[in-house]
Each structure stands twice: as C-alpha cells, then as structure tokens.
Design a protein around this motif. Structure first.
Motif, PDB file in Angstrom:
ATOM      1  N   ARG A 148       0.809  -1.231   0.000  1.00  0.00           N
ATOM      2  CA  ARG A 148       0.000   0.000   0.000  1.00  0.00           C
ATOM      3  C   ARG A 148       0.843   1.283   0.000  1.00  0.00           C
ATOM      4  N   GLY A 149       2.098   1.159  -0.365  1.00  0.00           N
ATOM      5  CA  GLY A 149       2.922   2.341  -0.515  1.00  0.00           C
ATOM      6  C   GLY A 149       3.303   3.054   0.769  1.00  0.00           C
ATOM      7  N   ASP A 150       3.039   2.417   1.919  1.00  0.00           N
ATOM      8  CA  ASP A 150       3.389   3.050   3.190  1.00  0.00           C
ATOM      9  C   ASP A 150       4.882   2.946   3.450  1.00  0.00           C
ATOM     10  N   ARG A 151       5.427   3.963   4.116  1.00  0.00           N
ATOM     11  CA  ARG A 151       6.810   3.904   4.614  1.00  0.00           C
ATOM     12  C   ARG A 151       6.716   3.965   6.120  1.00  0.00           C
ATOM     13  N   VAL A 152       6.902   2.829   6.772  1.00  0.00           N
ATOM     14  CA  VAL A 152       6.682   2.758   8.212  1.00  0.00           C
ATOM     15  C   VAL A 152       8.009   2.877   8.949  1.00  0.00           C
ATOM     16  N   THR A 153       7.919   3.288  10.217  1.00  0.00           N
ATOM     17  CA  THR A 153       9.082   3.408  11.093  1.00  0.00           C
ATOM     18  C   THR A 153       8.970   2.372  12.201  1.00  0.00           C
ATOM     19  N   ILE A 154      10.057   1.655  12.417  1.00  0.00           N
ATOM     20  CA  ILE A 154      10.097   0.582  13.403  1.00  0.00           C
ATOM     21  C   ILE A 154      10.999   0.987  14.555  1.00  0.00           C
ATOM     22  N   ALA A 155      10.501   0.838  15.781  1.00  0.00           N
ATOM     23  CA  ALA A 155      11.320   1.039  16.982  1.00  0.00           C
ATOM     24  C   ALA A 155      11.821  -0.317  17.451  1.00  0.00           C
ATOM     25  N   THR A 156      13.127  -0.467  17.512  1.00  0.00           N
ATOM     26  CA  THR A 156      13.729  -1.729  17.930  1.00  0.00           C
ATOM     27  C   THR A 156      15.184  -1.480  18.307  1.00  0.00           C
ATOM     28  N   SER A 157      15.890  -2.526  18.679  1.00  0.00           N
ATOM     29  CA  SER A 157      17.318  -2.404  18.982  1.00  0.00           C
ATOM     30  C   SER A 157      18.130  -2.426  17.695  1.00  0.00           C
ATOM     31  N   PRO A 177      13.924  -2.137  25.713  1.00  0.00           N
ATOM     32  CA  PRO A 177      12.531  -2.245  25.265  1.00  0.00           C
ATOM     33  C   PRO A 177      11.661  -1.115  25.801  1.00  0.00           C
ATOM     34  N   THR A 178      11.984  -0.616  27.009  1.00  0.00           N
ATOM     35  CA  THR A 178      11.199   0.477  27.581  1.00  0.00           C
ATOM     36  C   THR A 178      11.188   1.693  26.661  1.00  0.00           C
ATOM     37  N   THR A 179      12.362   2.087  26.175  1.00  0.00           N
ATOM     38  CA  THR A 179      12.446   3.266  25.313  1.00  0.00           C
ATOM     39  C   THR A 179      11.788   3.003  23.964  1.00  0.00           C
ATOM     40  N   CYS A 180      11.938   1.803  23.428  1.00  0.00           N
ATOM     41  CA  CYS A 180      11.261   1.467  22.170  1.00  0.00           C
ATOM     42  C   CYS A 180       9.750   1.576  22.330  1.00  0.00           C
ATOM     43  N   CYS A 181       9.223   1.092  23.452  1.00  0.00           N
ATOM     44  CA  CYS A 181       7.785   1.193  23.722  1.00  0.00           C
ATOM     45  C   CYS A 181       7.361   2.654  23.858  1.00  0.00           C
ATOM     46  N   GLU A 182       8.180   3.457  24.512  1.00  0.00           N
ATOM     47  CA  GLU A 182       7.866   4.872  24.676  1.00  0.00           C
ATOM     48  C   GLU A 182       7.805   5.585  23.330  1.00  0.00           C
ATOM     49  N   ARG A 183       8.707   5.242  22.433  1.00  0.00           N
ATOM     50  CA  ARG A 183       8.711   5.871  21.116  1.00  0.00           C
ATOM     51  C   ARG A 183       7.463   5.487  20.323  1.00  0.00           C
ATOM     52  N   PHE A 184       7.033   4.254  20.483  1.00  0.00           N
ATOM     53  CA  PHE A 184       5.790   3.829  19.853  1.00  0.00           C
ATOM     54  C   PHE A 184       4.610   4.590  20.455  1.00  0.00           C
ATOM     55  N   ALA A 185       4.591   4.726  21.778  1.00  0.00           N
ATOM     56  CA  ALA A 185       3.488   5.420  22.456  1.00  0.00           C
ATOM     57  C   ALA A 185       3.406   6.878  22.019  1.00  0.00           C
ATOM     58  N   LYS A 186       4.557   7.515  21.784  1.00  0.00           N
ATOM     59  CA  LYS A 186       4.588   8.929  21.406  1.00  0.00           C
ATOM     60  C   LYS A 186       4.327   9.163  19.922  1.00  0.00           C
ATOM     61  N   ILE A 220       9.252  -3.651  17.719  1.00  0.00           N
ATOM     62  CA  ILE A 220       9.661  -5.060  17.712  1.00  0.00           C
ATOM     63  C   ILE A 220      10.640  -5.255  18.856  1.00  0.00           C
ATOM     64  N   HIS A 221      10.229  -6.049  19.833  1.00  0.00           N
ATOM     65  CA  HIS A 221      11.100  -6.319  20.970  1.00  0.00           C
ATOM     66  C   HIS A 221      10.506  -7.473  21.775  1.00  0.00           C
ATOM     67  N   ASP A 222      11.158  -7.792  22.893  1.00  0.00           N
ATOM     68  CA  ASP A 222      10.624  -8.807  23.803  1.00  0.00           C
ATOM     69  C   ASP A 222       9.541  -8.154  24.662  1.00  0.00           C
ATOM     70  N   LEU A 223       8.365  -8.003  24.088  1.00  0.00           N
ATOM     71  CA  LEU A 223       7.285  -7.317  24.786  1.00  0.00           C
ATOM     72  C   LEU A 223       6.740  -8.141  25.939  1.00  0.00           C
ATOM     73  N   MET A 224       7.003  -9.446  25.952  1.00  0.00           N
ATOM     74  CA  MET A 224       6.594 -10.279  27.080  1.00  0.00           C
ATOM     75  C   MET A 224       7.323  -9.881  28.357  1.00  0.00           C
ATOM     76  N   SER A 225       8.515  -9.313  28.203  1.00  0.00           N
ATOM     77  CA  SER A 225       9.330  -8.940  29.357  1.00  0.00           C
ATOM     78  C   SER A 225       9.362  -7.431  29.573  1.00  0.00           C
ATOM     79  N   ALA A 226       8.420  -6.730  28.957  1.00  0.00           N
ATOM     80  CA  ALA A 226       8.366  -5.275  29.081  1.00  0.00           C
ATOM     81  C   ALA A 226       7.166  -4.896  29.942  1.00  0.00           C
ATOM     82  N   PRO A 227       7.370  -4.615  31.237  1.00  0.00           N
ATOM     83  CA  PRO A 227       6.238  -4.335  32.121  1.00  0.00           C
ATOM     84  C   PRO A 227       5.445  -3.101  31.716  1.00  0.00           C
ATOM     85  N   GLU A 228       6.035  -2.191  30.949  1.00  0.00           N
ATOM     86  CA  GLU A 228       5.340  -0.985  30.536  1.00  0.00           C
ATOM     87  C   GLU A 228       4.435  -1.202  29.328  1.00  0.00           C
ATOM     88  N   TRP A 229       4.547  -2.354  28.666  1.00  0.00           N
ATOM     89  CA  TRP A 229       3.802  -2.560  27.425  1.00  0.00           C
ATOM     90  C   TRP A 229       2.286  -2.479  27.602  1.00  0.00           C
TER      91      TRP A 229
END
Length: 289
Positions: A111-120, A153-162, A169-178
C-alpha cells in the motif's frame, strides 16, 4: 580459585544487573575462603563473548539464548561452553498501530506506506537487534522501512506510544510498561510468517508461541521468535571447581525437573558443570541443545 564475571548493563538491564549481583553474592557464599570474584559491566550481548575469547573475563551472561544456538551452529562460538541458563520466558513480538491495516510483517511493504520501526540496533553487540534485522531481511522488508533504535525495550515502547514509530519489535513479554503503552493507541500484533519462522528455525533459532491473552489485545496464539533465557557462558579452561560451583548455584532452589532445564543450554556444557549437574540430579536426564 579465581573468577571474574561480566555484569551486563544493557539489554534487559534490570534483570541482567540482578543476575550479575546474584552470581557474585551466591558464589562468594559457596566458594572457599580467598576466592576472588569480581563483577564488571557489559551489555549482555557479543561484547561478553568477545571478552571470553580474549581472556578479558571468565564467566559471562548473554541473552537471548536462542541467538547463541544460531551462532554456535554457524561456528562463531566454537571454543565457548555453557554453565547453564537462567530461565526467563520471552518472545520477539511485532506490534503495529492497528490503523496501518497490516496482518503480517511482509505486509509492511504494501500500500505504498513507509513505516518506522522502533527496535534495537544491529550494532554487532545487541542480539535482539541482530535477530530483528535478520528476520526483516527474510521477510523482504529490511530495505523499505525506517528505524529508530534503542537498546532498551522500555524506550522502544515509549517511542511507539509517542507516535515516533508505527511498529515496535522487541521482547514485549518482558516489558512491564507494554500494557500501559498498548492502551494509548490501537494495537495489532503482526505474524512473522512461515518464511521467517521456518527459515530461522532451520538456522537454530527456535519458535515459541505467545498464548492468547498474554499480551493486551492478543486474541489468538501468536507464533514468534523465541527470546527466552540468559545463558551463562565460559571457556573450556575455566577452573572445574568454579564451573561446578556455578552450576550448583544456578540449580539451587529448583525442583529436579526444573533444574534439568537449567542445564539445557544452547552450547555444550563445561565438563565441570556437567559433572555437577549429574551429581545433583542423577535421576534426571540432562542434555544440551
């Protein structure tokens, strides 16, 4: 008997710091008087294996264990051995803004999207970043997405939230903030797809299933890349007594059946550790992956 331990700071930082402290404190209690045990700070990735190879440390903690299975199969870790694993269930999960209307990772190019991924970052040290970029290449999307990187993972989640990233993409099972982050915007979990999961499984990186309900909004079981366990590694020349003490400490407090899992390491067990596990749990079959 002497020992120097690598205390990882990056990666799953809080857990890794705690593991370093527990190893140091536990082994000081078990070791004979006069033993030297010193903890240094690392990142929990290939920095630790590098220091093992150069003799900069004697024992290191590396995560996730699945990365070591793959690297060992390709010959990159020949000469290193395991003392056991510290169990922690995790999965490398892909979560996207539901408004993107994507179902799989491969759909990120449609669909022609250019997406941004937060990860390590795949920076030659971090093994989560190594796995993510390898998996994205297999999915055919590595070159057509943008990245914002952070080791935690905390900062990656924060960037997604903002809204700084469309996908995390991260170990979200071990991210209490998710769970909090997932409540801030509509979330959909993307499947890696058989090409990625089967391709990496063939290289030694296993798949695990995140059960429905384990993550907020996850309505069906989600096959993903395993991101479990902290592997405790050493060289073959590690003192047998110290290897055995470390194995006994790792197995301490476990039921025999669970202790068998502690000894099921991604690399061959050090002979001293193998003998210690056999002595402790003679009735439980032990093997390495």
């Amino acid at each position: 008997m002497t020992g120097e331990f690598e205390r990882p700071e990056g990666g799953r930082r809080g857990d890794l710091h705690q593991i370093g402290d527990l190893l140091q404190q536990g082994l000081r209690r078990l070791a004979p008087e006069g033993a030297r045990i010193r903890v240094r700070v690392g990142r929990g990735g290939l920095d630790e294996t590098g220091r093992l190879f150069t003799g900069g440390t004697d024992i290191a903690v590396v995560t996730p264990a699945a990365a070591l299975s793959l690297l060992y199969r390709f010959g990159d870790l020949q000469g290193l051995f395991a003392l056991g694993v510290i169990q922690r269930r995790g999965g490398l999960v892909v979560a996207a803004d539901a408004r993107l209307r994507k179902d799989t990772v491969a759909d990120l190019v449609t669909r022609g999207d250019r997406v941004t991924i937060a990860t390590s970052a795949d920076d030659g040290v971090n093994l989560v970043g190594f796995a993510v970029r390898r998996a994205l290449r297999m999915a055919g999307v590595d070159a057509v997405v943008d990245f914002v990187h952070d080791e935690q993972p905390t900062t990656c989640c924060e960037r997604f939230a903002k809204g700084e990233a469309d996908v995390v993409i991260h170990d979200l099972m071990s991210a209490p903030e998710w769970p909090v982050v997932a409540a801030t915007r509509p979330v959909k979990y993307l499947a890696w797809g058989p090409r990625v999961l089967h391709g990496l499984a063939g290289q030694g990186w296993p798949t695990r299933v995140v059960p429905a309900g384990r993550l907020p909004g996850l309505e069906a079981d989600l096959p993903t890349l395993d991101c479990s366990n902290f592997a405790v590694l050493c060289r073959e020349d590690l003192d047998d007594e110290l290897a055995g003490l470390t194995a006994r400490f790792l197995a301490r407090g476990h039921h025999p059946a669970d202790a068998a899992e502690v000894a099921r390491a991604p690399l061959p067990l050090h002979p001293g550790a193998s003998r210690a596990y056999a002595d402790l749990f003679a009735a439980v079959p032990l093997r390495s992956r």
